[in-house]
Motif scaffolding. Structure first.
Motif, PDB file in Angstrom:
ATOM      1  N   GLY A 170       0.618  -3.908   1.231  1.00 37.26           N
ATOM      2  CA  GLY A 170       2.072  -3.838   0.992  1.00 37.26           C
ATOM      3  C   GLY A 170       2.636  -3.095   2.009  1.00 37.26           C
ATOM      4  N   ALA A 171       2.314  -1.658   2.110  1.00 40.51           N
ATOM      5  CA  ALA A 171       3.044  -0.872   3.035  1.00 40.51           C
ATOM      6  C   ALA A 171       2.592  -1.382   4.527  1.00 40.51           C
ATOM      7  CB  ALA A 171       2.679   0.442   2.916  1.00 40.51           C
ATOM      8  N   ALA A 172       1.609  -1.839   4.571  1.00 40.52           N
ATOM      9  CA  ALA A 172       1.314  -2.262   6.039  1.00 40.52           C
ATOM     10  C   ALA A 172       2.166  -3.683   6.451  1.00 40.52           C
ATOM     11  CB  ALA A 172      -0.222  -2.603   6.372  1.00 40.52           C
ATOM     12  N   GLU A 173       2.245  -4.672   5.579  1.00 39.69           N
ATOM     13  CA  GLU A 173       2.942  -5.662   5.511  1.00 39.69           C
ATOM     14  C   GLU A 173       4.591  -5.347   6.019  1.00 39.69           C
ATOM     15  OE1 GLU A 173       2.259  -9.145   5.493  1.00 39.69           O
ATOM     16  OE2 GLU A 173       0.245  -8.537   5.276  1.00 39.69           O
ATOM     17  N   GLY A 174       4.878  -4.368   5.321  1.00 36.33           N
ATOM     18  CA  GLY A 174       6.236  -3.856   5.630  1.00 36.33           C
ATOM     19  C   GLY A 174       6.362  -3.393   6.832  1.00 36.33           C
ATOM     20  N   LEU A 175       5.388  -2.891   7.490  1.00 35.33           N
ATOM     21  CA  LEU A 175       5.501  -2.342   8.996  1.00 35.33           C
ATOM     22  C   LEU A 175       5.221  -3.607   9.871  1.00 35.33           C
ATOM     23  CD1 LEU A 175       3.262   0.652   8.456  1.00 35.33           C
ATOM     24  CD2 LEU A 175       5.825   0.647   9.037  1.00 35.33           C
ATOM     25  N   ASN A 176       4.958  -4.700   9.382  1.00 28.62           N
ATOM     26  CA  ASN A 176       4.730  -6.012  10.118  1.00 28.62           C
ATOM     27  C   ASN A 176       3.431  -5.782  10.843  1.00 28.62           C
ATOM     28  OD1 ASN A 176       6.694  -7.947   9.968  1.00 28.62           O
ATOM     29  ND2 ASN A 176       8.045  -6.775  11.106  1.00 28.62           N
ATOM     30  N   TRP A 177       2.371  -5.430  10.316  1.00 29.91           N
ATOM     31  CA  TRP A 177       1.228  -5.124  10.749  1.00 29.91           C
ATOM     32  C   TRP A 177       0.001  -5.558   9.819  1.00 29.91           C
ATOM     33  CZ3 TRP A 177      -2.268  -0.201   9.520  1.00 29.91           C
ATOM     34  CH2 TRP A 177      -2.970  -0.111  10.632  1.00 29.91           C
ATOM     35  N   SER A 178      -0.778  -6.197  10.213  1.00 28.27           N
ATOM     36  CA  SER A 178      -2.016  -6.694   9.581  1.00 28.27           C
ATOM     37  C   SER A 178      -3.233  -6.453  10.273  1.00 28.27           C
ATOM     38  CB  SER A 178      -2.038  -8.071   9.006  1.00 28.27           C
ATOM     39  OG  SER A 178      -1.233  -8.761   9.803  1.00 28.27           O
ATOM     40  N   PRO A 179      -3.927  -5.314  10.201  1.00 25.84           N
ATOM     41  CA  PRO A 179      -5.136  -5.144  10.939  1.00 25.84           C
ATOM     42  C   PRO A 179      -6.307  -6.051  10.048  1.00 25.84           C
ATOM     43  CG  PRO A 179      -4.584  -3.301   9.478  1.00 25.84           C
ATOM     44  CD  PRO A 179      -3.519  -4.065   9.603  1.00 25.84           C
ATOM     45  N   GLN A 180      -7.391  -5.770  10.638  1.00 25.76           N
ATOM     46  CA  GLN A 180      -8.739  -6.122   9.855  1.00 25.76           C
ATOM     47  C   GLN A 180      -9.078  -5.305   8.716  1.00 25.76           C
ATOM     48  OE1 GLN A 180     -10.954  -8.760  10.308  1.00 25.76           O
ATOM     49  NE2 GLN A 180     -11.390  -8.038   8.159  1.00 25.76           N
ATOM     50  N   TYR A 181      -8.944  -5.526   7.699  1.00 21.68           N
ATOM     51  CA  TYR A 181      -9.159  -4.670   6.405  1.00 21.68           C
ATOM     52  C   TYR A 181     -10.763  -4.848   6.053  1.00 21.68           C
ATOM     53  CZ  TYR A 181      -4.187  -4.389   5.716  1.00 21.68           C
ATOM     54  OH  TYR A 181      -2.700  -4.096   6.040  1.00 21.68           O
ATOM     55  N   VAL A 182     -11.462  -3.801   5.892  1.00 24.76           N
ATOM     56  CA  VAL A 182     -12.831  -3.892   5.206  1.00 24.76           C
ATOM     57  C   VAL A 182     -12.845  -2.952   4.411  1.00 24.76           C
ATOM     58  CG1 VAL A 182     -15.007  -2.997   5.850  1.00 24.76           C
ATOM     59  CG2 VAL A 182     -13.649  -3.925   7.623  1.00 24.76           C
ATOM     60  N   VAL A 183     -13.000  -3.345   3.045  1.00 23.71           N
ATOM     61  CA  VAL A 183     -12.495  -2.669   1.468  1.00 23.71           C
ATOM     62  C   VAL A 183     -13.947  -2.400   0.881  1.00 23.71           C
ATOM     63  CG1 VAL A 183     -11.223  -2.488  -0.402  1.00 23.71           C
ATOM     64  CG2 VAL A 183     -10.235  -3.954   1.832  1.00 23.71           C
ATOM     65  N   ASP A 184     -13.908  -1.410   0.314  1.00 17.93           N
ATOM     66  CA  ASP A 184     -15.084  -0.809  -0.558  1.00 17.93           C
ATOM     67  C   ASP A 184     -14.987  -1.632  -1.917  1.00 17.93           C
ATOM     68  OD1 ASP A 184     -15.877   1.010  -2.941  1.00 17.93           O
ATOM     69  OD2 ASP A 184     -17.436   1.312  -1.236  1.00 17.93           O
ATOM     70  N   SER A 185     -16.033  -1.874  -2.529  1.00 16.82           N
ATOM     71  CA  SER A 185     -16.129  -2.765  -3.781  1.00 16.82           C
ATOM     72  C   SER A 185     -15.257  -2.257  -4.744  1.00 16.82           C
ATOM     73  CB  SER A 185     -17.589  -3.069  -4.094  1.00 16.82           C
ATOM     74  OG  SER A 185     -18.100  -1.754  -4.464  1.00 16.82           O
ATOM     75  N   VAL A 186     -15.095  -0.858  -4.807  1.00 12.86           N
ATOM     76  CA  VAL A 186     -14.394  -0.537  -5.921  1.00 12.86           C
ATOM     77  C   VAL A 186     -12.900  -0.993  -5.823  1.00 12.86           C
ATOM     78  CG1 VAL A 186     -13.116   1.742  -6.812  1.00 12.86           C
ATOM     79  CG2 VAL A 186     -15.784   1.724  -6.195  1.00 12.86           C
ATOM     80  N   GLY A 187     -12.382  -1.245  -4.800  1.00 10.90           N
ATOM     81  CA  GLY A 187     -10.811  -1.749  -4.800  1.00 10.90           C
ATOM     82  C   GLY A 187     -10.795  -2.993  -3.876  1.00 10.90           C
TER      83      GLY A 187
ATOM     84  N   LEU B 151      -0.605  -7.141  -5.822  1.00 16.17           N
ATOM     85  CA  LEU B 151      -0.159  -7.568  -4.413  1.00 16.17           C
ATOM     86  C   LEU B 151       1.105  -8.441  -4.607  1.00 16.17           C
ATOM     87  CD1 LEU B 151      -2.665  -7.956  -1.634  1.00 16.17           C
ATOM     88  CD2 LEU B 151      -0.797  -6.624  -1.700  1.00 16.17           C
ATOM     89  N   SER B 152       0.711  -9.295  -5.978  1.00 13.70           N
ATOM     90  CA  SER B 152       1.880 -10.208  -6.149  1.00 13.70           C
ATOM     91  C   SER B 152       3.197  -9.547  -6.459  1.00 13.70           C
ATOM     92  CB  SER B 152       1.550 -11.223  -6.904  1.00 13.70           C
ATOM     93  OG  SER B 152       0.245 -11.893  -6.639  1.00 13.70           O
ATOM     94  N   ILE B 153       3.122  -8.621  -7.041  1.00 14.57           N
ATOM     95  CA  ILE B 153       4.061  -7.875  -7.759  1.00 14.57           C
ATOM     96  C   ILE B 153       4.848  -6.923  -6.698  1.00 14.57           C
ATOM     97  CG2 ILE B 153       4.824  -5.838  -9.294  1.00 14.57           C
ATOM     98  CD1 ILE B 153       2.501  -6.530 -10.954  1.00 14.57           C
ATOM     99  N   ILE B 154       3.984  -6.446  -5.689  1.00 20.16           N
ATOM    100  CA  ILE B 154       4.402  -5.696  -4.527  1.00 20.16           C
ATOM    101  C   ILE B 154       5.266  -6.586  -3.816  1.00 20.16           C
ATOM    102  CG2 ILE B 154       4.036  -4.170  -2.588  1.00 20.16           C
ATOM    103  CD1 ILE B 154       1.539  -3.194  -4.301  1.00 20.16           C
ATOM    104  N   GLY B 155       4.610  -7.883  -3.527  1.00 17.57           N
ATOM    105  CA  GLY B 155       5.210  -8.479  -2.416  1.00 17.57           C
ATOM    106  C   GLY B 155       6.332  -9.551  -2.835  1.00 17.57           C
ATOM    107  N   LYS B 156       6.752  -9.345  -4.103  1.00 18.14           N
ATOM    108  CA  LYS B 156       7.732 -10.200  -4.580  1.00 18.14           C
ATOM    109  C   LYS B 156       9.189 -10.149  -3.746  1.00 18.14           C
ATOM    110  CE  LYS B 156       8.117 -11.714  -9.335  1.00 18.14           C
ATOM    111  NZ  LYS B 156       7.245 -11.406 -10.422  1.00 18.14           N
ATOM    112  N   GLY B 157       9.540 -11.190  -3.373  1.00 18.32           N
ATOM    113  CA  GLY B 157      10.974 -11.113  -2.736  1.00 18.32           C
ATOM    114  C   GLY B 157      10.496 -10.683  -1.273  1.00 18.32           C
ATOM    115  N   LYS B 158       9.487 -10.380  -0.792  1.00 19.95           N
ATOM    116  CA  LYS B 158       9.200  -9.865   0.635  1.00 19.95           C
ATOM    117  C   LYS B 158       8.459 -10.913   1.339  1.00 19.95           C
ATOM    118  CE  LYS B 158       9.374  -5.109  -0.701  1.00 19.95           C
ATOM    119  NZ  LYS B 158       8.244  -4.297  -1.087  1.00 19.95           N
ATOM    120  N   GLY B 159       8.505 -12.011   0.563  1.00 21.79           N
ATOM    121  CA  GLY B 159       7.501 -12.983   1.637  1.00 21.79           C
ATOM    122  C   GLY B 159       6.143 -12.852   1.653  1.00 21.79           C
TER     123      GLY B 159
END
Lengths: 235, 356, 472
Positions: C272-289, C299-307
């Motif tokens: 969500g913070a990255a989207e706020g910076l208009n930035w979407s790099p390639q994410y590689v995420v460990d299974s835990v998260g 993410l839906s809660i965070i992104g509400k109203g921010k498109g």
């Protein structure tokens, strides 16, 4: 001897005292008179170190005390009994006295002074183990003075001790103070609204108005000045 | 002077505070020994040990808040100081346990001085706020310097080895109880001494206290240091009892629980520290039994303990603001007035009837 | 001066009496209350007596225990696991139990606080008389009781944590199950090395042993010159706000690929913070998260109203997994897991469906049931450990790789596969919504937690046995 020279005290923008000077002799009662708001309480607070003057000097027995902390002033021998306070309600009568006598150091000295002070105020002796919160107004005032005396001070500053006390009680209190100043060679500074009874026991008197000294003389001369009495003292 | 009936001789405790407190402590020690050795199960014995070290922390906080009037939301952090100090000593040295505990107390007391000095300038909500920051921030240091504090995994503590065939859990509980009783005697004597008077004088009226010659700031710092030392010892015992020290053991809720436990038990009293300890340790257990009986299962009971604790706290505040011990005192003095009605007139004399 | 007579004022005497009376009452009250709470009449001895038979095992039951976070910040998501495990145990109990013994699974909340873990574990051992702990969660929490349990020779089985510390000869009664974090780190690093060579890599990891171990694995594979920024976060600080500073730092360093070792809350806040910076790099995420049904709603809660829509934000994200992703609804394991959950833990199924957490619980519990069966009808604690060491490698589990258990290794899975969320892949439908699903983008790998190469695993995971499929 307690000397106040040219002391000015300001609370923020308010000038509570302006260029006030007075001298209090040993073994005498000096009374400070004036209407409410004249600056009497502020003057006592300046003497005991609760507030620090912007200008001027305060000297006691030759030592400069201006600007020192309250603890140091107490150690120099000045005991201040503030208006309506001076008694720790959480503690018993005896514990209050022990607190007052702490600066004497040795246990025997403390015990001795407490015994003496209790003799001076028999009602306190009887109420020795009661909590100060359970005392009447008169008893509390006695305790406040007793606690101040328990530090064997050389000077005693009293702020309106007769406030709220019945006339007969006030009379007894004044008698005790007169006796103390003579026998204990104490320098007593007495702030009072009740100018009449204060002048009856004091040797010198200072009248404050709006932070300034408007009259300073022997008590008898001031009492005889009817103009002054009407104007500033209300009788 | 009217004659006042004296209570029976055998009920008289000696007047000197130290002897009186020691006798009480020895009686209590005997009681605890019987309790833990013969009456209770091993698990409940472990819980009694927990009550003991919580009582240490609550007793110290009682001195600070109850007697000296300074509010602290940060005593969980001070427990952390004691816990980490003890754990580091256990990991890196072979010191005797008593020495380790004393050092832990000292480290926490020093932390108490460091916190206490700026605290002298703050009152009420501002002091609470500052201690709140301490409670949240200090344990995080445990995560920062991972090499020293071993980060998330934490520092493993070695429980003291008991003599002979005594159960190690029982042995640790006895040590905790002994520590708690020693602290109680020391604190009780402190409160009876001139320091206790100075604490209460400062709490009641700082101006009057300073006019009596008391160094107000110094008194406040001493109160902080004493309560911090107690928290440090409690933290060290927590370290021993839980087997590891990591920042997760000192969340903000610990500081708040300690404060709430002290209030519940009776601020300013030492017996109240034990009531508070019982509440802190047993409420979750009782909640667990209640929810099991009610068929809520182990999942539902998770929040029940907190709810019960909160509800009891609110009730106590409404009905008996001076806590459980305060409530007992009122009952006690009520009983006293009935038991010992003076036979003469009023003992006090006013100025009007004075003898001079 | 007049000598005052020694008057003992009544109030003084009254206070002395009051205090002694009160002290006695206090001690008596404490004793009474504590005695009243003493619920277990059996274990009142002051010395540890050696049990005649195996504790926690009777002819008709096996008592298992665990401490898990049911309250507190760590609870969300993790509180689904124990109920899901219970589904497997309930299924087994409904089909005759293990050699006629029904499994009784008792789990207590420790709020992720090691001090509580210590108390609750003692309760399990001293009051509930458990045979073993299974599926207790957390590294600091389980470290707290590792010494205690091992000293009493109580198995601490299948700890829910990827710490390297569970396979330690000093503590032979402990063992892990999920892959050690460094294993995942190595595999993700290997994939990055091969597919993003030359690109700038950034790390965003949790500031504890989980994040640090993943980083250790990553660093064994990714050349350090490629890593342009290493950011960390503290789980407690997430409460005060998104890690905007860390994401800004990664963006400023020019990271093109960002590796996350994060809990789901941190994953969603960071994205969500990255989207706020208009930035979407390639994410590689460990299974835990990485689980989309867990991260998605956050993410839906965070992104509400921010498109910002969760599925769009997660599209293209790479992650690892070691059991078949729940999106693969054609996978026989996924099908039987869903059925088990639905039939034997309907409340959990209706609330969460088969998401990453419930799937984890079922796989873990099913593994343990195999272990109980391998230990034979004469069940002892040592027998359980021996059975796992001897037969663990052959257990049939949902894992993509076989278990590694041996007499010297107390780790479960030491491998994983890399996946990528793709809009075209079948979605994961759970009560909270439909979430993006992934496709495999690599073969299955195995590797050790320490130094050593990442190898391709060429075997095929066995399907669920017919006995399970037919009776689920």
């Amino acid at each position: 001897m307690l000397e106040v020279e040219g002391v000015s005290v300001q609370y923020g923008a308010v000038r509570a005292l302006e260029d006030v000077s007075l001298t209090a002799e040993v073994g005498a009662i000096t009374t400070i008179l004036g209407a409410n708001g004249a600056g009497k309480t502020t003057l006592l607070r300046a003497m005991s170190g609760l507030v620090h003057p912007r200008r001027g000097t305060i000297r006691f027995d030759g030592r400069v005390l201006t600007g020192r902390s309250v603890e140091q002033v107490v150690r120099a021998g000045i005991a201040h009994v503030p208006e309506g306070r001076g008694v720790i309600e959480e503690l018993t009568v005896e514990e209050n006295l022990r607190l007052g006598s702490l600066i004497l150091g040795s246990r025997s000295a403390q015990k001795a002074v407490i015994a003496e002070v209790l003799e001076l105020f028999p009602p306190l002796r009887d109420a020795r183990n009661r909590y100060a919160s359970s005392l009447s107004g008169g008893e509390r005032q006695m305790l406040a003075i007793a606690r101040a005396l328990a530090s064997r001070p050389k000077a005693l500053l009293l702020d309106e001790p007769s406030l709220g006390l019945a006339p007969i009680v006030t009379a007894r209190l004044m008698a005790v103070l007169r006796e103390l100043s003579r026998s204990a060679s104490l320098t007593i500074i007495l702030v009072e609204q009740n100018a009449r009874s204060a002048l009856s026991i004091a040797q010198s008197a200072v009248v404050l108005n709006l932070g300034r000294v408007v009259a300073a003389d022997t008590a008898s001369s001031l009492a005889a000045d009817t103009n002054l009495r009407h104007h500033y003292l209300g009788f | 002077m009217p004659k006042i009936p004296r209570p029976p001789k055998w009920f008289h405790l000696p007047r000197q505070p130290l002897v009186r407190h020691l006798i009480l402590a020895i009686v209590a020690a005997g009681g605890f020994y019987l309790l833990t050795n013969d009456i209770l199960s091993t698990y409940n014995t472990v819980l009694v040990g927990e009550i003991a070290f919580y009582a240490i922390a609550l007793g110290g906080l009682s001195i600070l808040t109850g007697a000296n009037g300074q509010i602290s939301f940060g005593h969980g952090a001070l427990m952390a100081v004691g816990a980490y100090t003890a754990a580091l000593l256990m990991v890196h040295t072979h010191f005797n346990l008593v020495l380790e505990l004393l050092i832990a107390i000292g480290a926490a007391a020093i932390a108490g001085v460091i916190v206490g000095i700026p605290a002298t300038r703050l009152k009420g909500p501002y002091l609470a706020g500052m201690t709140l920051i301490l409670a949240v921030g200090l344990p995080l240091l445990g995560n920062q310097y991972g090499s020293v504090f071993n980060g998330d995994q934490g520092l493993v503590t070695t429980p003291p080895s008991p003599p002979g065939s005594v159960n190690p859990e029982l042995w640790l509980t006895w040590i905790e109880i002994l520590g708690a009783l020693v602290i109680m005697v020391l604190l009780a004597n402190l409160m009876k001494s001139r320091f206790g008077r100075m604490f209460r004088a400062v709490r009641d009226d700082e101006v009057a206290a300073s006019l009596a010659g008391i160094h107000v700031a110094r008194t406040k710092v001493i109160a902080f240091a004493v309560s911090a030392g107690c928290a440090g010892l409690a933290g060290a015992f927590l370290a021993l009892s839980s087997g590891v020290v990591s920042s997760g053991e000192f969340p903000l809720s610990l500081s708040i629980e300690i404060l709430a436990g002290m209030v519940l038990g009776g601020a300013g009293t030492l017996v109240g520290a034990w009531w508070g300890g019982i509440a802190l340790v047993f409420f979750p257990q009782w909640a667990s039994s209640i929810s099991k009986a009610a068929g809520l299962g182990t999942g539902g009971n998770a929040y029940l303990g907190t709810i019960i604790f909160g509800a009891v706290l609110v009730l106590v505040m409404m009905l008996a603001p001076s806590g459980i011990q305060g409530g007992f005192r009122r009952v006690g003095s009520f009983a006293d007035r009935r038991l010992f009605r003076p036979r003469g007139g009023d003992v006090t004399k006013s100025l009007q009837t004075g003898s001079e | 001066m007049k000598q005052a007579t020694d008057i003992t004022v009544p109030s003084q005497q009254r206070r002395a009496k009051r205090r002694s009376l009160k002290a006695v009452v206090a001690v008596a009250a404490i004793s009474l209350i504590a005695a009243a709470c003493s619920s277990s009449p059996s274990s009142s001895s002051s010395t540890t007596a050696a049990p005649a038979s195996t504790p926690g095992v009777t002819s008709s039951s096996i008592t298992l225990g665990a401490t898990v976070p049911l309250t507190g910040p760590a609870a969300s998501g993790y509180d689904e696991i124990a109920p899901a495990m219970n589904a497997v145990f309930a299924w087994k109990n409904a089909h005759g139990g293990v050699y006629g013994r029904k499994i009784n699974y008792i789990y207590y909340d420790d709020a992720y606080n090691p001090a509580s873990t210590a108390t609750q574990t003692r309760k399990l051992v001293l009051q509930d008389n458990i045979f073993a702990t299974v599926g207790s969660l957390g590294t600091p929490t389980q470290t707290a009781v590792q010494g205690y349990l091992n000293s009493l020779k109580i198995p601490q089985m299948f700890i829910e944590s990827g710490c390297n510390c569970w396979s330690d000869p000093k503590y032979p009664y402990s063992s892990g199950w999920e892959p050690p974090y460094s294993v995942e780190g190595k595999i993700l690093g290997y994939y990055i090395k091969n597919h993003f060579a030359g690109k700038k890599i950034g790390y965003f990891t949790q500031n504890d042993e989980f994040g640090q171990d993943v980083v250790k694995g990553l660093d064994m594979e990714i050349p350090s010159s490629d890593v342009v920024s290493r950011q960390t976060y503290d789980p407690t600080s997430l409460l005060s706000g998104p890690p905007a500073n860390q994401m800004a730092a990664l963006k400023a360093a020019g990271a093109q690929v960002v590796v996350f070792a994060t809990i789901p809350a941190a994953t969603s806040l960071a994205i969500g913070a990255a989207e706020g910076l208009n930035w979407s790099p390639q994410y590689v995420v460990d299974s835990v998260g990485a689980d989309s049904p867990t991260v998605g709603p956050l993410l839906s809660i965070i992104g509400k109203g921010k498109g910002l829509t969760a599925n769009t934000a997660l599209n293209g994200t790479i992650f690892d997994d070691y059991i078949p992703p729940e999106a693969e609804t054609s996978n026989a394991w996924v099908q039987v897991e869903a059925k088990l959950l639905k039939d034997y833990a309907p409340a959990t199924y209706n609330k969460y469906g088969l998401d990453g957490n419930t799937e984890y619980g079922i796989a873990l519990a099913y593994t343990f049931v195999q272990a109980l069966e391998a230990a034979g009808p004469h069940l002892t604690r040592q027998g359980l450990l021996d059975a796992i060491a001897r037969d663990g490698k052959n257990f049939i589990t949902p894992g993509l790789v076989p278990l590694s258990y041996s007499s010297t290794v107390h780790f479960g899975y030491e491998g994983a596969q890399v996946f990528q969320y793709e809009a075209s892949a079948p979605q994961i439908t759970v009560p909270s919504g439909s979430w993006i699903g992934g496709k495999a983008v690599s073969p299955v790998y195995t590797t050790s937690p320490g130094a050593g190469p990442v190898n391709v695993y060429s075997g095929t995971p066995p399907p669920p046995p017919a006995s399970l499929v037919n009776s689920a």
